[in-house]
Design a protein around this motif. Structure first.
Motif, PDB file in Angstrom:
ATOM      1  N   GLY A 290      41.673   3.873  74.208  1.00  0.00           N
ATOM      2  CA  GLY A 290      42.122   5.149  73.658  1.00  0.00           C
ATOM      3  C   GLY A 290      41.232   6.313  74.030  1.00  0.00           C
ATOM      4  O   GLY A 290      40.133   6.152  74.550  1.00  0.00           O
ATOM      5  N   PHE A 291      41.739   7.502  73.799  1.00  0.00           N
ATOM      6  CA  PHE A 291      41.063   8.795  73.874  1.00  0.00           C
ATOM      7  C   PHE A 291      40.816   9.300  75.294  1.00  0.00           C
ATOM      8  O   PHE A 291      40.563  10.470  75.465  1.00  0.00           O
ATOM      9  CB  PHE A 291      39.726   8.775  73.109  1.00  0.00           C
ATOM     10  CG  PHE A 291      39.929   8.896  71.622  1.00  0.00           C
ATOM     11  CD1 PHE A 291      40.108  10.135  71.026  1.00  0.00           C
ATOM     12  CD2 PHE A 291      39.972   7.773  70.828  1.00  0.00           C
ATOM     13  CE1 PHE A 291      40.322  10.250  69.670  1.00  0.00           C
ATOM     14  CE2 PHE A 291      40.183   7.867  69.471  1.00  0.00           C
ATOM     15  CZ  PHE A 291      40.354   9.111  68.887  1.00  0.00           C
ATOM     16  N   VAL A 292      40.858   8.440  76.315  1.00  0.00           N
ATOM     17  CA  VAL A 292      40.645   8.951  77.680  1.00  0.00           C
ATOM     18  C   VAL A 292      41.780   9.906  78.054  1.00  0.00           C
ATOM     19  O   VAL A 292      41.547  11.016  78.534  1.00  0.00           O
ATOM     20  CB  VAL A 292      40.561   7.801  78.693  1.00  0.00           C
ATOM     21  CG1 VAL A 292      40.368   8.334  80.111  1.00  0.00           C
ATOM     22  CG2 VAL A 292      39.436   6.839  78.328  1.00  0.00           C
ATOM     23  N   ILE A 341      36.034   0.548  72.115  1.00  0.00           N
ATOM     24  CA  ILE A 341      35.250   0.979  70.961  1.00  0.00           C
ATOM     25  C   ILE A 341      34.365   2.161  71.339  1.00  0.00           C
ATOM     26  O   ILE A 341      34.224   3.128  70.576  1.00  0.00           O
ATOM     27  CB  ILE A 341      34.400  -0.200  70.440  1.00  0.00           C
ATOM     28  CG1 ILE A 341      35.313  -1.304  69.887  1.00  0.00           C
ATOM     29  CG2 ILE A 341      33.414   0.256  69.375  1.00  0.00           C
ATOM     30  CD1 ILE A 341      34.569  -2.536  69.408  1.00  0.00           C
ATOM     31  N   VAL A 342      33.795   2.113  72.529  1.00  0.00           N
ATOM     32  CA  VAL A 342      32.913   3.202  72.973  1.00  0.00           C
ATOM     33  C   VAL A 342      33.709   4.488  73.195  1.00  0.00           C
ATOM     34  O   VAL A 342      33.267   5.570  72.771  1.00  0.00           O
ATOM     35  CB  VAL A 342      32.184   2.797  74.275  1.00  0.00           C
ATOM     36  CG1 VAL A 342      31.322   3.947  74.792  1.00  0.00           C
ATOM     37  CG2 VAL A 342      31.333   1.565  74.027  1.00  0.00           C
ATOM     38  N   THR A 343      34.866   4.383  73.848  1.00  0.00           N
ATOM     39  CA  THR A 343      35.644   5.610  74.090  1.00  0.00           C
ATOM     40  C   THR A 343      36.103   6.233  72.774  1.00  0.00           C
ATOM     41  O   THR A 343      36.127   7.457  72.629  1.00  0.00           O
ATOM     42  CB  THR A 343      36.867   5.325  74.978  1.00  0.00           C
ATOM     43  OG1 THR A 343      37.693   4.331  74.360  1.00  0.00           O
ATOM     44  CG2 THR A 343      36.439   4.848  76.347  1.00  0.00           C
ATOM     45  N   ALA A 344      36.454   5.395  71.793  1.00  0.00           N
ATOM     46  CA  ALA A 344      36.861   5.928  70.490  1.00  0.00           C
ATOM     47  C   ALA A 344      35.667   6.551  69.771  1.00  0.00           C
ATOM     48  O   ALA A 344      35.784   7.625  69.157  1.00  0.00           O
ATOM     49  CB  ALA A 344      37.478   4.820  69.642  1.00  0.00           C
ATOM     50  N   PRO A 349      34.751  11.901  67.579  1.00  0.00           N
ATOM     51  CA  PRO A 349      33.925  13.010  67.074  1.00  0.00           C
ATOM     52  C   PRO A 349      34.044  14.271  67.927  1.00  0.00           C
ATOM     53  O   PRO A 349      34.047  15.392  67.399  1.00  0.00           O
ATOM     54  CB  PRO A 349      32.499  12.432  67.134  1.00  0.00           C
ATOM     55  CG  PRO A 349      32.679  10.960  67.122  1.00  0.00           C
ATOM     56  CD  PRO A 349      33.950  10.706  67.860  1.00  0.00           C
ATOM     57  N   PHE A 350      34.127  14.084  69.248  1.00  0.00           N
ATOM     58  CA  PHE A 350      34.228  15.258  70.111  1.00  0.00           C
ATOM     59  C   PHE A 350      35.544  15.996  69.878  1.00  0.00           C
ATOM     60  O   PHE A 350      35.574  17.224  69.858  1.00  0.00           O
ATOM     61  CB  PHE A 350      34.113  14.834  71.578  1.00  0.00           C
ATOM     62  CG  PHE A 350      34.086  15.983  72.534  1.00  0.00           C
ATOM     63  CD1 PHE A 350      32.975  16.799  72.611  1.00  0.00           C
ATOM     64  CD2 PHE A 350      35.179  16.275  73.332  1.00  0.00           C
ATOM     65  CE1 PHE A 350      32.935  17.880  73.474  1.00  0.00           C
ATOM     66  CE2 PHE A 350      35.156  17.352  74.205  1.00  0.00           C
ATOM     67  CZ  PHE A 350      34.033  18.149  74.279  1.00  0.00           C
ATOM     68  N   PHE A 351      36.611  15.225  69.675  1.00  0.00           N
ATOM     69  CA  PHE A 351      37.898  15.875  69.425  1.00  0.00           C
ATOM     70  C   PHE A 351      37.889  16.594  68.077  1.00  0.00           C
ATOM     71  O   PHE A 351      38.450  17.684  67.940  1.00  0.00           O
ATOM     72  CB  PHE A 351      39.015  14.834  69.470  1.00  0.00           C
ATOM     73  CG  PHE A 351      40.372  15.427  69.729  1.00  0.00           C
ATOM     74  CD1 PHE A 351      40.693  15.955  70.968  1.00  0.00           C
ATOM     75  CD2 PHE A 351      41.327  15.470  68.728  1.00  0.00           C
ATOM     76  CE1 PHE A 351      41.935  16.510  71.202  1.00  0.00           C
ATOM     77  CE2 PHE A 351      42.569  16.017  68.962  1.00  0.00           C
ATOM     78  CZ  PHE A 351      42.877  16.538  70.204  1.00  0.00           C
ATOM     79  N   LEU A 355      38.522  20.514  67.149  1.00  0.00           N
ATOM     80  CA  LEU A 355      39.415  20.974  66.083  1.00  0.00           C
ATOM     81  C   LEU A 355      38.715  21.982  65.176  1.00  0.00           C
ATOM     82  O   LEU A 355      39.286  23.007  64.801  1.00  0.00           O
ATOM     83  CB  LEU A 355      39.901  19.777  65.258  1.00  0.00           C
ATOM     84  CG  LEU A 355      41.007  18.915  65.869  1.00  0.00           C
ATOM     85  CD1 LEU A 355      41.233  17.666  65.031  1.00  0.00           C
ATOM     86  CD2 LEU A 355      42.312  19.708  65.975  1.00  0.00           C
ATOM     87  N   THR A 356      37.470  21.674  64.812  1.00  0.00           N
ATOM     88  CA  THR A 356      36.745  22.581  63.916  1.00  0.00           C
ATOM     89  C   THR A 356      36.449  23.910  64.589  1.00  0.00           C
ATOM     90  O   THR A 356      36.323  24.934  63.913  1.00  0.00           O
ATOM     91  CB  THR A 356      35.420  21.953  63.461  1.00  0.00           C
ATOM     92  OG1 THR A 356      34.624  21.642  64.619  1.00  0.00           O
ATOM     93  CG2 THR A 356      35.676  20.688  62.662  1.00  0.00           C
TER      94      THR A 356
END
Length: 363
Positions: A290-292, A341-344, A349-351, A355-356
């Motif tokens: 995920g997340f890539v 697990i590493v990509t998530a 957190p970066f995503f 957002l913030t």
């Protein structure tokens, strides 16, 4: 800066970054190898045709001559033999697969975000990843019931079948509304999630292998894995790259795209099919990562803008570097963890940070 120059500059910079990440990744491991020696070993592993050869093939009771090629390396750098073996036969296949899968997921993510005009879209949104997971878990847990002996092929067929099913459900009267496609994808994902859970519960001693596959993994990689994913990825990315103008026009909306000469439904089908094939090729060999496809295209859009003529190639190269780096982290600790697990852990957190900062907005 002129657009062609800008595309070339960004692509060259990201290609150099990918080369640096590959060398650094191949240098790290239980046996540390100097980066210069790694670079020489990688060049030594490059082979090109050096001549013609003739073999034989059985054709019924007779043998017939078959032409072929001899291969050799144009380089002959002096490298300590154990280091050459470690780099070329142990680490380089895994790194090449990570780069290929990262390239594929980021490419498909860029297309999906433009297709749905939604920065939160990723390659799994139409059920491709869930379909691949269902095919792979079925092959691991119930091999006697699956018609394919290859895990990769079972996952690939599962991914393509899921994408086709979502498209068929969402299409009515020759039109495929994007909102319906999205909802159909959510429904199929939920159904396949239930099917995967059922198979995991009844997978017995194969449970650990099936769970690890669903987390994304790149261990025990061979050049055969790279050979499976690379052709689909390169051909799909090249054809997608030939349709970047249509992707840009679709960002204006389907009605405006139609008035500007784009065959909307045909283009949507083509983009969806190619993005699904590229995603399926990556997920089939590496599991669900995920997340890539979500974070990388989004970050590159912030850096280079929404123009797909530069966004598509830069996202692909950045995705390759990201997954090689993430896999290096995954195998660098005392106990290796699945790369998903590493990509998530890095991507989520970066995503949230984006957002913030209100950096996640419409395309």
């Amino acid at each position: 800066m002129e657009r062609p120059t800008r595309i070339a500059s960004w692509s060259a910079g990201l290609a150099a970054l990918l080369a640096a990440v590959v060398v650094a990744s191949a240098a790290l491991g239980p046996v540390r190898i100097a980066p210069v020696a790694v670079a020489k070993a990688i060049l030594n592993a490059v082979v090109v045709p050096t001549g013609l050869t003739t073999g034989t093939a059985s054709l019924g009771p007779a043998s017939v001559p078959v032409p072929g090629f001899e291969y050799g390396s144009p380089f002959g750098f002096a490298v300590h033999e154990p280091h050459q073996i470690i780099v070329a036969e142990v680490r380089l296949p895994r790194i090449a697969l990570a780069a290929t899968v990262g390239f594929a997921l980021a490419t498909a993510g860029t297309v999906m975000q433009g297709f749905f005009r939604n920065p939160l879209a990723d390659p799994s949104i139409i059920g491709v990843s869930s379909g691949a997971a269902a095919g792979a878990v079925a092959a691991i847990a119930f091999p006697a019931l699956v018609p394919f002996s290859s895990l990769h092929l079972s996952a690939f067929v599962g991914a393509i079948a899921a994408a086709f099913l979502v498209y068929a459900i969402a299409t009515e009267g020759g039109r495929t509304p994007v909102a319906t496609l999205l909802l159909a994808g959510v429904a199929i994902q939920a159904f396949l999630g239930a099917a995967i859970s059922y198979m995991l519960v009844h997978s017995g001693e194969n449970l650990r292998e099936a769970v690890l596959w669903t987390m994304g993994r790149l261990n025990n990689t061979s050049w055969g894995d790279v050979g499976f994913a690379l052709p689909f990825t390169l051909v799909g990315a090249l054809v997608l790259g030939a349709h970047v103008r249509e992707m840009n026009v679709l960002l204006l909306g389907e009605e405006d795209a139609h008035h500007l000469g784009v065959e909307v439904e045909r283009t949507k089908l083509l983009l969806l099919a190619l993005a699904s094939v590229v995603t399926a090729a990556g997920v089939a060999v590496a599991g669900v990562i995920g997340f890539v496809g979500l974070v990388v295209p989004h970050v590159m859009r912030l850096l280079v803008g929404p123009d797909h003529r530069i966004l598509l190639p830069t996202s692909a190269l950045a995705g390759a570097s990201f997954l090689v780096a993430a896999d290096t982290v995954a195998r660098a600790g005392p106990a290796e963890v699945p790369v998903g697990i590493v990509t998530a852990a890095l991507g989520a957190p970066f995503f949230l940070f984006l957002l913030t900062r209100r950096e996640v907005h419409s395309l």
